[in-house]
Design a protein around this motif. Sequence first.
Motif, mmCIF file in Angstrom:
data_model
loop_
_atom_site.group_PDB
_atom_site.id
_atom_site.type_symbol
_atom_site.label_atom_id
_atom_site.label_comp_id
_atom_site.label_asym_id
_atom_site.label_seq_id
_atom_site.Cartn_x
_atom_site.Cartn_y
_atom_site.Cartn_z
ATOM 1 N N VAL A 9 0.830 -1.164 -0.140
ATOM 2 C CA VAL A 9 -0.059 -0.175 -0.052
ATOM 3 C C VAL A 9 0.877 1.320 -0.216
ATOM 4 N N TYR A 10 0.745 2.094 -0.965
ATOM 5 C CA TYR A 10 1.449 3.285 -1.182
ATOM 6 C C TYR A 10 0.639 4.238 -1.943
ATOM 7 N N ASN A 11 0.220 5.494 -1.207
ATOM 8 C CA ASN A 11 -0.494 6.557 -1.833
ATOM 9 C C ASN A 11 -1.821 6.191 -2.630
ATOM 10 N N ALA A 12 -2.702 5.093 -1.623
ATOM 11 C CA ALA A 12 -3.859 4.408 -2.304
ATOM 12 C C ALA A 12 -4.860 4.433 -1.361
ATOM 13 N N GLU A 13 -5.151 5.743 -0.732
ATOM 14 C CA GLU A 13 -6.123 5.768 0.458
ATOM 15 C C GLU A 13 -7.513 5.698 -0.452
ATOM 16 N N LYS A 14 -7.712 6.278 -1.735
ATOM 17 C CA LYS A 14 -8.902 6.175 -2.286
ATOM 18 C C LYS A 14 -9.488 4.744 -2.537
ATOM 19 N N TYR A 15 -8.436 3.740 -2.924
ATOM 20 C CA TYR A 15 -8.588 2.359 -3.535
ATOM 21 C C TYR A 15 -8.673 1.168 -2.660
ATOM 22 N N VAL A 16 -7.513 1.388 -1.472
ATOM 23 C CA VAL A 16 -7.341 0.263 -0.828
ATOM 24 C C VAL A 16 -8.532 -0.689 -0.193
ATOM 25 N N SER A 17 -9.425 0.203 0.127
ATOM 26 C CA SER A 17 -10.609 -0.638 0.960
ATOM 27 C C SER A 17 -11.501 -1.396 -0.250
ATOM 28 N N GLN A 18 -11.473 -1.062 -1.528
ATOM 29 C CA GLN A 18 -12.117 -1.940 -2.423
ATOM 30 C C GLN A 18 -11.119 -3.062 -2.789
ATOM 31 N N SER A 39 3.112 5.778 3.126
ATOM 32 C CA SER A 39 2.084 6.762 2.018
ATOM 33 C C SER A 39 2.139 8.087 2.623
ATOM 34 N N PRO A 40 2.298 8.998 1.615
ATOM 35 C CA PRO A 40 2.232 10.375 2.017
ATOM 36 C C PRO A 40 0.724 10.936 2.187
ATOM 37 N N ASP A 41 -0.209 10.201 1.796
ATOM 38 C CA ASP A 41 -1.621 10.200 2.044
ATOM 39 C C ASP A 41 -2.253 9.881 3.075
ATOM 40 N N ASN A 42 -3.329 9.457 3.320
ATOM 41 C CA ASN A 42 -4.126 8.867 4.610
ATOM 42 C C ASN A 42 -4.359 7.434 4.599
ATOM 43 N N ALA A 43 -3.294 6.889 3.789
ATOM 44 C CA ALA A 43 -3.624 5.302 3.326
ATOM 45 C C ALA A 43 -3.263 4.561 4.756
ATOM 46 N N LEU A 44 -2.407 5.230 5.779
ATOM 47 C CA LEU A 44 -2.269 4.389 6.885
ATOM 48 C C LEU A 44 -3.118 4.093 7.731
ATOM 49 N N ASP A 92 -4.743 -0.628 -5.753
ATOM 50 C CA ASP A 92 -5.610 0.424 -6.614
ATOM 51 C C ASP A 92 -6.127 -0.585 -7.704
ATOM 52 N N ASP A 93 -6.077 -1.904 -7.487
ATOM 53 C CA ASP A 93 -6.802 -3.048 -8.125
ATOM 54 C C ASP A 93 -7.661 -3.752 -7.586
ATOM 55 N N TYR A 94 -8.493 -4.664 -8.209
ATOM 56 C CA TYR A 94 -9.365 -5.375 -7.102
ATOM 57 C C TYR A 94 -9.701 -6.670 -7.944
ATOM 58 N N TYR A 95 -10.017 -7.547 -7.442
ATOM 59 C CA TYR A 95 -10.353 -9.197 -7.827
ATOM 60 C C TYR A 95 -11.726 -9.175 -8.297
ATOM 61 N N LEU A 96 -12.118 -10.036 -9.272
ATOM 62 C CA LEU A 96 -13.353 -10.383 -9.716
ATOM 63 C C LEU A 96 -13.823 -11.879 -9.254
ATOM 64 N N PRO A 97 -15.367 -12.061 -9.073
ATOM 65 C CA PRO A 97 -15.831 -13.279 -8.335
ATOM 66 C C PRO A 97 -15.172 -14.481 -8.913
ATOM 67 N N ASN A 98 -14.517 -14.298 -10.220
ATOM 68 C CA ASN A 98 -13.936 -15.868 -10.629
ATOM 69 C C ASN A 98 -12.660 -16.058 -10.523
ATOM 70 N N ARG A 219 -7.072 -4.188 -13.367
ATOM 71 C CA ARG A 219 -6.083 -3.067 -13.197
ATOM 72 C C ARG A 219 -6.863 -1.712 -13.272
ATOM 73 N N GLY A 220 -6.664 -1.045 -11.936
ATOM 74 C CA GLY A 220 -7.327 0.427 -11.875
ATOM 75 C C GLY A 220 -6.410 1.206 -12.395
ATOM 76 N N VAL A 221 -6.895 1.960 -13.350
ATOM 77 C CA VAL A 221 -6.066 3.053 -13.909
ATOM 78 C C VAL A 221 -6.569 4.423 -13.557
ATOM 79 N N HIS A 222 -5.597 5.210 -12.916
ATOM 80 C CA HIS A 222 -5.633 6.730 -12.473
ATOM 81 C C HIS A 222 -4.525 7.327 -12.871
ATOM 82 N N GLU A 223 -4.708 8.858 -12.568
ATOM 83 C CA GLU A 223 -3.658 9.616 -12.902
ATOM 84 C C GLU A 223 -2.325 9.528 -12.354
ATOM 85 N N ASN A 224 -2.475 8.956 -11.236
ATOM 86 C CA ASN A 224 -1.111 8.653 -10.213
ATOM 87 C C ASN A 224 -0.483 7.206 -10.259
#
Length: 312
Positions: A9-18, A39-44, A92-98, A219-224
Motif C-alpha cells: 500500500v502506497y498512496n492508495a487511500e482512495k482505493y485500498v478499501s475496494q 504513504s504520503p496520503d491517509n492510506a495508513l 488500486d486494483d481489485y479481484y473479480l468473483p471468478n 487493473r485500476g488506472v488513474h492519474e497517479n
Amino acid sequence: MKISVIIPVYNAEKYVSQAVESALQFDEVFEIILIEDKSPDNALEICRELDKKYSRVKLYQHLDKQNHGAGASRNLGIVMAEGDFIAFLDADDYYLPNRFDAEKELFKNPNIDGVYGALGVHYYSEKARNDYYKVFGDRLTTVYEKHDPKDVFTGQLGMKGSFGLIHLNTLTIRKNALNRMDSFFKNSLRLHQDTEFLFRLSYCISLYPGILDQAIAIRGVHENNRITKVDTRKINPATTRVLLWKEVNKWAESESTIPQDIRLHMKRMQRSYEIALAPTLKKWGMIVKYLFTDYKSIRSGLYNINFRKDLY
C-alpha cells in the motif's frame, strides 16, 4: 485452500478499501496482508480501520516505518504469510468473483506450483481514460494461448513471438514452491521488479494457465499510477528496462543450467535498451557496430522496443 493475499500500500487511500473487500469475498482467502509503505496520503489510517474492521486483515509496516518500494513490501508480505498459497494484489486494483475458480480445480494436482490468468482494465476517471487509453485500451493483459509450463520462461522473455504477459494480480503460487528461488523481489528495482520476479519464477517452478479469455482481476488506472508514467513516456522506458535486464543477466550468470541461446537473448535485450538510451550520434555509432558484429541484437532487441521513435 488457504490463500494469503499480499497488498503493498502506497498512496492508495482512495482505493485500498475496494481492493481488500474484493479479496474478502472468497472463503479460500485465509488472510489479507497489508504492507503500508509510508504513504504520503491517509492510506495508513485507512489500513488501520480495515485491520480493526476485518479479522482476516493484518496490517504491517517496515521496521523503520520508511518507504522501501513495492518489491520490498511484497517480500515482507511473503515472510509474514501463514497461508499455503500466495496471491498478490495492487492496492488500486481489485479481484473479480471468478478470481480463484480455476485455481480451486488445478491445485488439486500437487505437481502444479502456480496458476496465472487474465487481467482486465478499469479507468477511474475520464481523465485517466483520455490519458491512458492508448496504453491499455480495453484489452486483457494475458498469455494469449495455453502453453506447457516448460515454455512459459522463454515466452515471458519474448523468445516465442506473440506470447502475451502474466500479471502479478492474476498469479497464485504454492508458498513452499518459493523455496526453490534464491530470493523474491529485487529491492534494487523500483519499477519492473514484478517482471524480473516472474522471469525467475517461471524458470524455477511450473506455472500453469488458468482462465485466459476473461478477466479474473482488474487493473485500476488513474492519474497517479507509477507504471503509467513509464508507459506513456513521461519517464523514458529504456531507462528502467536497462536496469531490469541488468538484473536479469546478473541472475543468469549464477544459473549454470540456462542454455546459451537464452543467455544471448538476455544480453541482446539489455544491449537494445542501452542503445535506446544513448545520445543520437553515439546511438548510430553503436548501431553500425552491432550491424557488423551482431546483427541479431538489432533485429530482436531494437525491433521489440520500436527504437526508431527515439532517433529523430
